[in-house]
Scaffold this active site. Sequence first.
Site, PDB file in Angstrom:
ATOM      1  N   ASP A  15       0.932  -0.844  -0.251  1.00 42.83           N
ATOM      2  CA  ASP A  15       0.252  -0.026   0.073  1.00 42.83           C
ATOM      3  C   ASP A  15       0.794   1.326  -0.349  1.00 42.83           C
ATOM      4  OD1 ASP A  15      -1.759   2.324   1.424  1.00 42.83           O
ATOM      5  OD2 ASP A  15      -2.349   1.122   2.342  1.00 42.83           O
ATOM      6  N   ASN A  29      -7.346  12.118 -10.620  1.00 42.97           N
ATOM      7  CA  ASN A  29      -8.142  12.446 -11.852  1.00 42.97           C
ATOM      8  C   ASN A  29      -7.830  14.317 -11.573  1.00 42.97           C
ATOM      9  OD1 ASN A  29     -10.562  14.040 -10.453  1.00 42.97           O
ATOM     10  ND2 ASN A  29     -10.572  12.103  -9.994  1.00 42.97           N
ATOM     11  N   VAL A  38      -6.348   4.500  -5.319  1.00 42.05           N
ATOM     12  CA  VAL A  38      -4.862   4.608  -4.971  1.00 42.05           C
ATOM     13  C   VAL A  38      -5.453   6.165  -4.262  1.00 42.05           C
ATOM     14  CG1 VAL A  38      -4.167   5.555  -7.436  1.00 42.05           C
ATOM     15  CG2 VAL A  38      -2.866   5.262  -4.526  1.00 42.05           C
ATOM     16  N   ASP A  39      -5.810   7.037  -5.370  1.00 37.54           N
ATOM     17  CA  ASP A  39      -6.224   8.399  -4.879  1.00 37.54           C
ATOM     18  C   ASP A  39      -7.206   8.203  -3.581  1.00 37.54           C
ATOM     19  OD1 ASP A  39      -6.789  11.461  -5.315  1.00 37.54           O
ATOM     20  OD2 ASP A  39      -8.339  11.186  -7.095  1.00 37.54           O
ATOM     21  N   SER A 122      -3.207   4.570 -14.468  1.00 41.83           N
ATOM     22  CA  SER A 122      -3.921   4.018 -15.323  1.00 41.83           C
ATOM     23  C   SER A 122      -4.244   2.829 -14.997  1.00 41.83           C
ATOM     24  CB  SER A 122      -3.469   4.873 -16.926  1.00 41.83           C
ATOM     25  OG  SER A 122      -4.050   6.303 -16.466  1.00 41.83           O
ATOM     26  N   TYR A 126      -9.151   3.740 -14.853  1.00 40.84           N
ATOM     27  CA  TYR A 126      -9.231   4.270 -16.059  1.00 40.84           C
ATOM     28  C   TYR A 126      -8.685   3.433 -17.329  1.00 40.84           C
ATOM     29  CZ  TYR A 126      -9.056   8.954 -14.413  1.00 40.84           C
ATOM     30  OH  TYR A 126      -9.850  10.490 -14.543  1.00 40.84           O
TER      31      TYR A 126
END
Length: 175
Positions: A15, A29, A38-39, A122, A126
């Site tokens: 992590d 984004n 992860v964001d 990504s 994504y």
Amino acid sequence: MAHRFDSRITVWQGDITTIKINAIVNAANSTLLGGGGVDGAIHRSAGPQLLETCKTLGGCSTGDAKATAAFRLPADFVIHTVGPVYRGGAAEEAEKLASCYRRCLEVALEIGAHSIAFPAISTGVYGYPLPDATRIALKTVDGILATIPNERISSVVFVCFDFKTLQAYEDILYH
Ligand code: AR6
């Protein structure tokens, strides 16, 4: 003969929010106002000050990167980058993904971060195919490290959240 990657490159499964390193990269984004994956994990661990700071940045273009403090995270900085949404490969996704890695390293140099940890940008929400994204990540960083002395960037860690991602990195690094 197999290509030998820069010895400053390592891979680690785990992590990214737990790593004590100068800078961790966030796969954000373009709003920079948080999200999932992860964001979400980075914002949860950093605490609400991260969002307050991100609100002042005016977003971020795909392929670009912007740094903030890391607040409650063990890292010193977060470098927020915006990967491309994968739309089949003909929409300059490869160039944009390479640009993320390049801009993150440029920002790391600007803020004096010597060690930096990247997630697999990504390859989650994504939808970028993992083998292609991994090859771009490793080749782009390897090529740029060849132009940066060890005193400025001493370590780049590719953080793999799951075993499948770790295998994709190891396939390219060691075979
Ligand atoms: N540490 C390291 N890697 C992680 C972690 C973690 N804590 N959590 C997930 N990953 P994704 P993207 C891996 O979807 O594809 C967000 O909503 C994950 O397994 O986080 O660039 C943003 O706000 C995968 O390998 O990022 C954007 O809207 C990798 O991180 C969008 O998702 C990237 O998956 C960005 O999508």
